[in-house]
Design a protein around this motif. Sequence first.
Motif, PDB file in Angstrom:
ATOM      1  N   PHE A  86      12.552 -32.315   8.149  1.00  0.00           N
ATOM      2  CA  PHE A  86      13.346 -33.305   7.126  1.00  0.00           C
ATOM      3  C   PHE A  86      13.269 -34.722   7.825  1.00  0.00           C
ATOM      4  O   PHE A  86      14.155 -35.409   7.877  1.00  0.00           O
ATOM      5  CB  PHE A  86      14.732 -32.854   7.018  1.00  0.00           C
ATOM      6  N   PRO A  87      12.005 -34.973   7.949  1.00  0.00           N
ATOM      7  CA  PRO A  87      11.917 -36.512   8.575  1.00  0.00           C
ATOM      8  C   PRO A  87      12.379 -37.668   7.576  1.00  0.00           C
ATOM      9  O   PRO A  87      12.135 -37.573   6.265  1.00  0.00           O
ATOM     10  CB  PRO A  87      10.436 -36.694   8.956  1.00  0.00           C
ATOM     11  N   GLU A  88      13.065 -38.327   7.871  1.00  0.00           N
ATOM     12  CA  GLU A  88      13.614 -39.495   7.096  1.00  0.00           C
ATOM     13  C   GLU A  88      14.048 -39.228   5.882  1.00  0.00           C
ATOM     14  O   GLU A  88      13.859 -39.794   4.852  1.00  0.00           O
ATOM     15  CB  GLU A  88      12.678 -40.792   7.365  1.00  0.00           C
ATOM     16  N   ASN A  89      14.887 -37.831   5.977  1.00  0.00           N
ATOM     17  CA  ASN A  89      15.379 -37.715   4.793  1.00  0.00           C
ATOM     18  C   ASN A  89      16.794 -37.872   4.653  1.00  0.00           C
ATOM     19  O   ASN A  89      17.760 -37.329   5.257  1.00  0.00           O
ATOM     20  CB  ASN A  89      15.267 -35.761   4.494  1.00  0.00           C
ATOM     21  N   PRO A  90      17.366 -38.928   3.687  1.00  0.00           N
ATOM     22  CA  PRO A  90      18.729 -39.331   3.642  1.00  0.00           C
ATOM     23  C   PRO A  90      19.416 -38.240   3.277  1.00  0.00           C
ATOM     24  O   PRO A  90      20.998 -38.467   3.571  1.00  0.00           O
ATOM     25  CB  PRO A  90      18.520 -40.367   2.750  1.00  0.00           C
TER      26      PRO A  90
END
Length: 285
Positions: A86-90
């Motif tokens: 979940f890289p940079e998943n807000p």
Amino acid sequence: MSSTSPKILLRRLGLRPRKAWGQNFLLHPHQAQRIVAALELSGQETVVEIGPGLGALTVFLAPAAGKVVALERDPALAQFLEAELFPENPRVEILNQDALAFDFRECRRLTKKPLAVAGNLPYQITSPLLFKLMEAKTALSRAVLMMQQEVGDRLLSPPGTKDYGIISVLIQYHFSLERLFSLGPGNFYPPPQVDSVVLRLTPREPVPAARDEALLSRVVKAAFAHRRKTLTNTVVNRAPDFGLTPATIRRIFLTLQIDPGRRGETLSVAQFVELSNAIGVSSKQ
Ligand code: SAM
């Protein structure tokens, strides 16, 4: 979602499943989907996930929830989820922390909506986590949890059965429980020794309500302190613990039409509540 098996993924990450942290990873995405579907998410809620591991549930929670707060104790797995899955998943916040130290009430205050809770629980923390969820009940909308079959049986068991104990009374007081489905060891890597069951817990407004929930817990614990003993030998003889005389407690049993010659395990949840309410009133007089 990565469809790589947990075994291959762990090997690639240079990790081994850690028994001490109850690491038994779900093998089949459709089982994860069944758990997520049981939460009946509207797309708005915040879901707190206990022990996301390699993200088997998280990948289905993320598109179905407004936000997922995933609590993973293992730093290597938390790092994998954060950096790779979940890289940079807000919508997904990975917190490398012990779920038992998580402040559900504060999270609910910040999100301004009751929280849903999901998890394939590490078996070591199941009981303490359930007690924590009872305490935080007003912050929750529902929980869908996988646990050892034996623990699930204990939660669901009715009065008078061998599995009925402290946690059965208290959880049934705080939540409505539904047994959803069971999974055998072959659904996990590595396979655990025991079967697992998925339950849905929905906070309830109990009738009758306990005037003092801490006192209810103390009375239930006293009644189950010695399983084979009668209420006379447990609650009546421990009257001073409740600031009362044995005679007063005997009178309370008489008024409630509960025979103190019975064992604690035969009392219904409602009878425990009535008993603790009457003890509470008498100890204030
Ligand atoms: N959700 C994943 C799945 O279904 O495949 C993993 C489930 S595995 C049974 C339990 C997970 O909880 C592991 O990832 C483990 O590292 C994590 N865990 C163990 N103790 C924990 C704790 N006290 N707080 C948060 N996570 C914990």
